[in-house]
Design an enzyme around this catalytic site. Structure first.
Site, PDB file in Angstrom:
ATOM      1  N   GLY A  29       0.825  -1.202   0.000  1.00  0.00           N
ATOM      2  CA  GLY A  29       0.000   0.000   0.000  1.00  0.00           C
ATOM      3  C   GLY A  29       0.859   1.252   0.000  1.00  0.00           C
ATOM      4  O   GLY A  29       2.068   1.197   0.228  1.00  0.00           O
ATOM      5  N   GLN A  41       1.272   3.515   2.096  1.00  0.00           N
ATOM      6  CA  GLN A  41       1.993   3.724   3.352  1.00  0.00           C
ATOM      7  C   GLN A  41       2.504   2.395   3.918  1.00  0.00           C
ATOM      8  O   GLN A  41       2.561   2.203   5.132  1.00  0.00           O
ATOM      9  CB  GLN A  41       1.095   4.425   4.372  1.00  0.00           C
ATOM     10  CG  GLN A  41       0.943   5.916   4.134  1.00  0.00           C
ATOM     11  CD  GLN A  41       2.248   6.678   4.346  1.00  0.00           C
ATOM     12  OE1 GLN A  41       3.116   6.267   5.108  1.00  0.00           O
ATOM     13  NE2 GLN A  41       2.387   7.805   3.664  1.00  0.00           N
ATOM     14  N   SER A  42       2.934   1.516   3.042  1.00  0.00           N
ATOM     15  CA  SER A  42       3.390   0.195   3.463  1.00  0.00           C
ATOM     16  C   SER A  42       4.649   0.260   4.325  1.00  0.00           C
ATOM     17  O   SER A  42       5.685   0.771   3.901  1.00  0.00           O
ATOM     18  CB  SER A  42       3.670  -0.668   2.228  1.00  0.00           C
ATOM     19  OG  SER A  42       4.370  -1.838   2.572  1.00  0.00           O
ATOM     20  N   ASN A  43       4.554  -0.278   5.544  1.00  0.00           N
ATOM     21  CA  ASN A  43       5.734  -0.396   6.405  1.00  0.00           C
ATOM     22  C   ASN A  43       6.737  -1.373   5.806  1.00  0.00           C
ATOM     23  O   ASN A  43       7.950  -1.175   5.899  1.00  0.00           O
ATOM     24  CB  ASN A  43       5.321  -0.880   7.801  1.00  0.00           C
ATOM     25  CG  ASN A  43       4.393   0.077   8.489  1.00  0.00           C
ATOM     26  OD1 ASN A  43       4.698   1.250   8.656  1.00  0.00           O
ATOM     27  ND2 ASN A  43       3.232  -0.420   8.893  1.00  0.00           N
ATOM     28  N   CYS A  65       7.264  -2.024   2.630  1.00  0.00           N
ATOM     29  CA  CYS A  65       7.983  -1.413   1.505  1.00  0.00           C
ATOM     30  C   CYS A  65       9.063  -0.464   2.003  1.00  0.00           C
ATOM     31  O   CYS A  65      10.172  -0.425   1.455  1.00  0.00           O
ATOM     32  CB  CYS A  65       6.999  -0.698   0.584  1.00  0.00           C
ATOM     33  SG  CYS A  65       5.985  -1.829  -0.404  1.00  0.00           S
TER      34      CYS A  65
END
Length: 426
Positions: free
Chosen positions: A143, A145-147, A149
């Site tokens: 997403g 705001q992917s942690n 990523c």
């Protein structure tokens, strides 16, 4: 802080042994009996020189599974040191618990700064595999705001790999600059290559096909890409939390007087709960794992976790290992006003800041279930795993503004005499 031994404020002992994966480090900021504390302190001191060796962080090292997991295969042979482990465990004084219930918290949110949270444990194995396969870049999906990523982008740069991120956003924003809020700021600072797709495109094509498309393009350019699945959740990544169970086991052994009946954690891609559930069952821990899903549904996650377990050639069944409950509320990364108020209230009451996407929803779901079914939890010792994600709060600033603490202009009288401090500015 070096992985040695010291007496922490409040009379707690924090003891850590050498960070070798074959003989796992120990750390538990729990009061110890005097004799046990002394013995643990001596062990920590003797190991401190090895633990603090210059260059040990970000190094690749041989890995051997815990004895109770040695039958699982394929087992990794190497791992990278990417996180600051072991992470501490301490009592969490939550309000309104059922009679006799204790909640302790495993602080995987402080496994690092840029590289923090539960994803680090998975990436230690996945990045070692990427290097072993000769990759010069990694690809992953998540997403906006992917942690995961963000953690992947940082880990890749730590070990001199390029990182390509496919980020899912709304169709209204997919053609616009994604900005520099939260995880995006860190990703862009470390030079990650970002491709945006809409939620509709993501739903139609899927994460696997999207990653394959980018992989094909990079191969045509002469690159050597390594694909990491959403959340780092595959059978190899599962070893991250199998190893975390060994860490918890050793922390309990040092304490000598704490045993956990239950483990509670958020579930967003399945790898963390697969490792915790499998490890808890196979080890001496034997704690029941309760997962609160923040997307999809429990049926999907039971199926996915079963696939991960099967991938390690275990005959254990997901439904026997983990209880999965729905806590997604309005949907992934979406919050009700009540959920955000809960995050604020817990921070105010205990000092623990939960992220709104994962651990915030898991803790909210846990306490809601305790209120509805107190007998289920009475007298039990629970270990809550904080999976990090603090940067996700920055995406909720507007929604949190009305809930945050008050401020005021300091009232000063003109007659207050000046007293100089240190330095010209003061």
């Amino acid at each position: 802080m070096a992985r040695g031994a010291h007496q922490a404020p409040g009379g707690f002992w924090t003891v850590a042994a050498a960070p070798t994966r074959c003989s796992l480090p120990h750390s538990l900021p729990i009061p110890l009996h005097a004799a046990a504390a002394a013995a643990a302190w001596m062990a920590g001191v003797s190991a401190a020189s090895a633990a603090g060796k210059i260059g040990s962080f970000l190094s690749k090292r041989p890995y051997a599974p815990p004895s109770w997991a040695s039958h699982l295969s394929p087992a990794p042979s190497q791992t990278f040191s990417l996180g600051h482990f072991p992470t501490p465990i301490h009592k969490w004084n939550l309000p309104n618990l059922p009679n006799g219930t204790e909640v302790w918290i495993k602080r995987d949110d402080i496994s690092g700064m840029q590289l923090s949270g539960n994803k680090v444990r998975k990436l230690e194995f996945l990045m070692a595999d990427a290097v072993a396969q000769g990759a010069d870049c990694v690809i992953t999906v998540g997403g906006i705001q992917s942690n995961h990523c963000r953690a992947t982008a940082v880990a890749a740069k730590y070990i001199n790999l390029d990182c390509y991120l496919i980020l899912r956003t709304s169709k209204l924003l997919v053609d616009k600059d994604p900005g520099l809020v939260g995880n995006l700021l860190v990703e862009r600072l470390v030079g990650a290559h970002i491709d945006l797709v809409s939620k509709e495109e993501y739903g139609k094509i899927g994460s696997v096909a999207l990653a394959d498309l980018l992989k094909k393009k990079l191969l045509e350019e002469g690159r050597k890409p390594y694909v990491i699945p959403v959340g780092g959740s595959n059978s190899l990544g599962t070893w991250g939390y199998i190893e975390a169970i060994r860490e918890i086991e050793h922390q309990i052994q040092i304490s000598g007087d704490v045993q956990f009946d239950d483990i509670v954690v958020a579930c967003g891609s399945g790898g963390t709960i697969a490792g915790l559930a499998l490890g808890s069952k196979l080890s001496s821990l034997k704690a029941k794992v309760h997962a609160f899903s923040v997307c999809d549904d429990p049926g999907y996650f039971h199926s996915y976790v079963q696939d991960l377990i099967d991938g390690l050639h275990s005959d254990l069944r997901s439904h026997d290992l983990v209880n999965i409950e729905n806590a997604k509320g309005l949907g992934y990364a979406m919050n009700t006003a009540e959920e955000l108020k809960f995050v604020k209230d817990i921070a105010t009451a205990t000092g623990i800041v939960l992220d709104p996407v994962y651990s915030g929803k898991a803790a909210y779901g846990m306490l809601k279930d305790m209120g509805a079914n107190p007998a289920k939890w009475e007298g039990r010792k629970i270990l809550f795993v904080h999976t990090g994600g603090l940067l996700g709060l920055y995406d909720k600033v507007d929604e949190l503004s009305s809930l945050s603490g008050s401020w005021r202009r300091m009232d000063l009288e003109e007659s207050v005499p000046r007293k100089d401090g240190t330095g010209k500015m003061f």
